[in-house]
Design a protein around this motif. Structure first.
Motif, short mmCIF file in Angstrom:
data_model
loop_
_atom_site.label_atom_id
_atom_site.label_comp_id
_atom_site.label_asym_id
_atom_site.label_seq_id
_atom_site.Cartn_x
_atom_site.Cartn_y
_atom_site.Cartn_z
N THR B 144 51.18 68.13 -5.64
CA THR B 144 51.73 66.54 -6.50
C THR B 144 50.99 66.31 -8.37
O THR B 144 51.06 65.33 -8.69
N LYS B 153 57.53 68.69 -4.62
CA LYS B 153 57.93 67.14 -3.11
C LYS B 153 59.36 66.75 -4.04
O LYS B 153 59.73 66.83 -2.62
N ARG B 154 59.65 66.62 -4.61
CA ARG B 154 61.01 65.79 -4.63
C ARG B 154 61.91 66.66 -4.72
O ARG B 154 62.57 66.05 -4.42
N ASP B 157 62.43 67.21 -1.65
CA ASP B 157 63.43 66.44 -0.36
C ASP B 157 64.32 65.52 -0.53
O ASP B 157 65.30 65.24 0.22
N TRP B 179 51.30 70.41 4.58
CA TRP B 179 51.99 69.71 3.68
C TRP B 179 51.51 68.22 2.82
O TRP B 179 51.90 67.59 2.80
N VAL B 180 50.43 68.05 3.58
CA VAL B 180 49.29 66.80 3.26
C VAL B 180 49.01 66.98 2.23
O VAL B 180 47.64 67.95 2.31
N SER B 181 48.64 66.73 1.09
CA SER B 181 47.34 67.13 0.12
C SER B 181 45.91 65.95 0.67
O SER B 181 45.91 65.63 1.27
N ARG B 183 43.61 65.29 -1.73
CA ARG B 183 43.14 63.38 -1.66
C ARG B 183 43.69 62.77 -0.73
O ARG B 183 42.59 61.72 -1.22
N TYR B 184 45.01 63.33 0.25
CA TYR B 184 44.72 61.93 1.13
C TYR B 184 44.56 62.09 2.43
O TYR B 184 44.56 61.82 3.24
N LEU B 185 43.80 63.19 3.19
CA LEU B 185 42.76 63.50 3.51
C LEU B 185 41.64 62.19 3.84
O LEU B 185 40.48 62.62 2.86
N ASP B 186 41.31 62.15 5.16
CA ASP B 186 39.64 61.44 5.24
C ASP B 186 38.87 62.81 5.59
O ASP B 186 39.80 62.86 7.33
N PHE B 211 59.19 62.96 6.00
CA PHE B 211 60.22 61.79 5.79
C PHE B 211 61.88 62.22 5.70
O PHE B 211 63.09 62.12 6.25
N CYS B 214 64.43 63.84 8.25
CA CYS B 214 64.87 62.26 8.88
C CYS B 214 66.42 62.49 8.95
O CYS B 214 67.44 62.68 8.00
N GLN B 224 58.85 61.18 13.24
CA GLN B 224 58.30 62.63 12.42
C GLN B 224 56.76 63.44 12.61
O GLN B 224 56.76 64.10 12.16
#
Lengths: 347, 345
Positions: B144, B153-154, B157, B179-181, B183-186, B211, B214, B224
């Motif tokens: 994104t 992504k949009r 979805d 599918w998780v970038s 940027r958002y992984l620790d 999501f 669902c 999910q």
């Protein structure tokens, strides 16, 4: 004192009749459009009827449908009248029908105006109805096993996805309600027991929202649980995160949608009302100018047409007077009978 | 011996002309319908062109639009001819172009049949384009922040929610891609490091879906994450849980949607072909009945109408003979020129 007096030559009468014929067909079309708009509005209101507490708002589409049908009838008669108007032989047969026709027409035309006003005025009633309906919907979200409420979850989920909204006033409404059914809670686990003990009613409250609140435009995968806990998610601050879930409440979204719909419909019906009023005024002018011709040998003479023979107040009294007399007659008669009885006893 | 010969008197001719005029106007409206269906199909393809790798072929909707416009013009023209056929003076000016017009109509009918066949056949290339496009779309779901892919992504979805589907073939496709970038992984967390080291490419794979997979009809809140792990959720068995997420794959859903649309359009075009053939035959009858008046001066005389002057076989051999004569004509001319040149020199 006559209202709206106009002189009519024969040519002018002919032109008036022709113009009226065209106008009455336009008004018939307008009446059909009004009826269709009323049906459409009713369908839209019924689609979301499950999140509305009462059906008071349905008076608007019901009135529109009645007015639409009535105006189609009125304008059909108007077109027949103007077709007969230019033929001095055929016109007199409408004489007896004129007064009730005008009474009905004015009633339904005023009703049209009232429906336009209603469509703007019913906003408050709609909002309170939605407030209660959505509150119940959110409360019964988890009751997918209770007959009569098992589709609340589906209704609310689809509503939130379609209108891009979350909760009643906003997403925090979900924090105050237990929206996860007890069937799916493990009562032997410590976390569940802690949460249930933490509030008076023994409800399992979470700072999370259902998946239908998730915003597809968000750049990161949806965070629906532990929304207010910044440390639970990497690189997350819930005060600045705007695109994660829908911020808007569903009540506001639905009210905006329906008011937009009713405003558009109100504007269209107002223009139909104006056309309808001009049809009625033209029929009146035609009728009065043709009445002067009746019985004359030369049908091409110049006549006068008017809207009201007397002033507005006197005409209203003329119409409403008989009705009032009927009501007052009951009151006036007994005292007269008493007087007569008293008179006979004294004499 | 003519094909389908019918006797006509004035009344019958007038009736035929009137009926044919109405049918021509109806055909104009069906031409408009074909045009609008082609336009609608084009817009629908455009709407989802991101999922088809921007590679989809607009050949069929373009042909539909062209055919619709052509049908309108031809049928309006034919309607005018029918209207004039009742008046012999007006009809005289159309007489000369009637035969070429009828041949045009015949060729147009063939074009319509080809278009209908194309509508049904387009399903196959569309299936391949969609499979490729969806696979790439899912790969770019997490990007994104990359220009040109930030809306993937949009799009995915919204598509999964609208078509009630998940993944390419099924929901398990999401387990095979990250599918998780990042940027958002620790990356300092143990769980993330384990997952990344667990596969060759160093991707963060998990048994979870976005999501948008669902299903709102599920009785329980959507599961999910950790879908295949029965012990992670209370009272959950992922083999029997059918309503939790959408089971269908998006490729099947989109093929069903577009396939249904193309089938409907194909059937419509086929029915338009039948209608066009009927009006063409009607016009041929008018043409022949007005040119075979027993008494040319008297418009009320009887006449005969037919579809073909001779039988089908004879007409076919006539056409072949004509074409051969045309071909031979060129050769004879060349031969004569050569002889003339030879004698001159």
């Amino acid at each position: 004192m006559v209202v709206g007096k106009m002189k009519f030559t024969f040519q002018k009468r002919v032109k008036l009749a022709q113009g009226l014929w065209l106008l009455s067909w336009m008004a018939t079309l307008g009446g059909a459009v009004t009826f269709t708009l009323g049906c459409f509005l009713k369908t839209e209101l019924r689609r979301r009827g499950e999140v509305m507490d009462n059906t008071d708002i349905h008076c608007v589409p019901n009135t529109l449908m009645i007015v639409g049908l009535a105006s189609m009838g009125i304008d059909y008669f108007a077109s027949r009248i103007c077709q007969d108007a230019l033929d001095a032989g055929r016109f007199p047969r409408w004489k007896t029908l004129m007064k009730p026709y005008f009474g009905c027409s004015i009633f339904f035309t005023t009703l049209m105006l009232i429906s336009v006003i209603l469509s703007y005025a019913m906003k408050g009633s709609l909002e309170s109805s939605l407030k209660i309906g959505l509150k119940n919907g959110i409360r019964f979200y988890k009751d997918t096993d209770t007959p009569g409420r098992c589709f609340q979850k589906q209704t609310i989920d689809r509503l939130q996805m379609e209108f891009q909204c979350c909760g009643n006033s906003d997403y925090k409404d979900w924090f105050e309600v237990q929206w996860i059914s007890n069937r799916y809670l493990d009562f032997s686990s410590k976390e569940v027991k802690d949460r249930i003990r933490s509030n008076v009613d023994g409800r399992y409250l979470v700072d999370g929202v259902p998946f239908s609140c998730c915003n597809p435009s968000s750049p990161r995968p949806c965070i629906q649980y532990k929304i207010t806990n910044n440390t639970a998610h990497y690189n997350y601050e819930h005060e600045t995160e705007e695109l994660n879930i829908f911020i808007r409440g569903c009540r506001e979204a639905l009210v905006n949608y329906y008011m937009g719909l009713m405003n558009t419909i109100g504007a269209v019906v107002l223009s139909v009302f104006l056309i309808q009023s001009s049809v009625l005024a033209s029929v009146r002018l035609l009728q009065t100018s043709m009445e002067a011709v009746a019985g004359q040998e030369n049908v091409e003479i110049e006549t006068e047409g008017y809207l009201l023979e007397k002033g507005v107040k006197e005409t209203i009294m003329e119409y409403v007077g008989p009705v009032l007399n009927l009501l007052w007659l009951n009151e006036v008669a007994p005292p007269a009978a008493e007087e007569g009885a008293a008179g006979t006893t004294t004499s | 011996m003519a094909l389908m010969k019918v006797k006509f008197d004035l009344k019958k001719r007038v009736k035929l002309a009137q009926m044919l005029w109405l049918m021509y106007w109806f055909s104009v409206m069906t031409g408009v319908l074909v045009f609008s269906m082609g336009l609608f199909f084009k817009i629908e393809l455009r709407k989802r062109s991101e999922l088809m790798d921007n590679n989809e072929s607009h050949f069929v909707p373009n042909i539909l639009i062209g055919v619709g416009l052509l049908a309108c013009c031809l049928n309006a023209f034919g309607g005018k001819i029918c209207y004039d056929s009742l008046d012999s003076t007006k009809f005289a000016k159309w007489k000369s172009i009637l035969k070429p017009f009828l041949i045009c109509c015949l060729l147009f009918n063939f074009l319509l049949i080809v278009t209908a066949a194309l509508c049904f056949a387009m399903r196959i290339p569309l299936e391949y384009t969609l499979a490729e496009g969806l696979k790439n779309g899912m790969k770019f779901y997490k990007d994104t922040d990359t220009p040109g892919r930030c809306y993937m992504k949009r799009t995915l979805d919204l598509m999964q929610m609208e078509f009630r589907c998940c993944g390419n073939n099924n929901y398990k496709d999401w387990f095979e891609i990250q599918w998780v970038s990042n940027r958002y992984l620790d990356f300092s967390a143990k769980e993330v490091k384990d997952r990344i080291s667990s596969n060759v490419d160093g991707k963060y794979l998990m048994d979870g879906v976005p999501f948008s997979c669902c299903n709102p009809s599920s009785p329980r809140p959507c599961i999910q994450q950790q879908i295949t792990n029965n012990s992670a959720h209370y009272s959950y068995d992922h083999y029997t849980e059918e309503l939790n997420i959408w089971k269908r794959g998006c490729r099947d859903a989109l093929i069903a949607y577009y396939g249904g649309m193309m089938n409907t359009i194909g059937i419509l075009v086929f029915m338009v072909t039948l209608l066009q053939s009927a009006v063409m035959i009607g016009l041929q009858y008018i043409n022949t009945s007005l040119s075979t008046l027993v008494n040319p001066e008297d418009p009320e005389s009887e006449s005969e109408g037919w579809i073909l002057e001779k039988t089908v076989k004879e007409t076919f051999t006539d056409i072949m003979a004509k074409m051969k004569a045309m071909g031979k004509g060129n050769q004879v001319d060349e031969g004569a020129n050569e002889e003339a040149a030879a004698t001159d020199s």
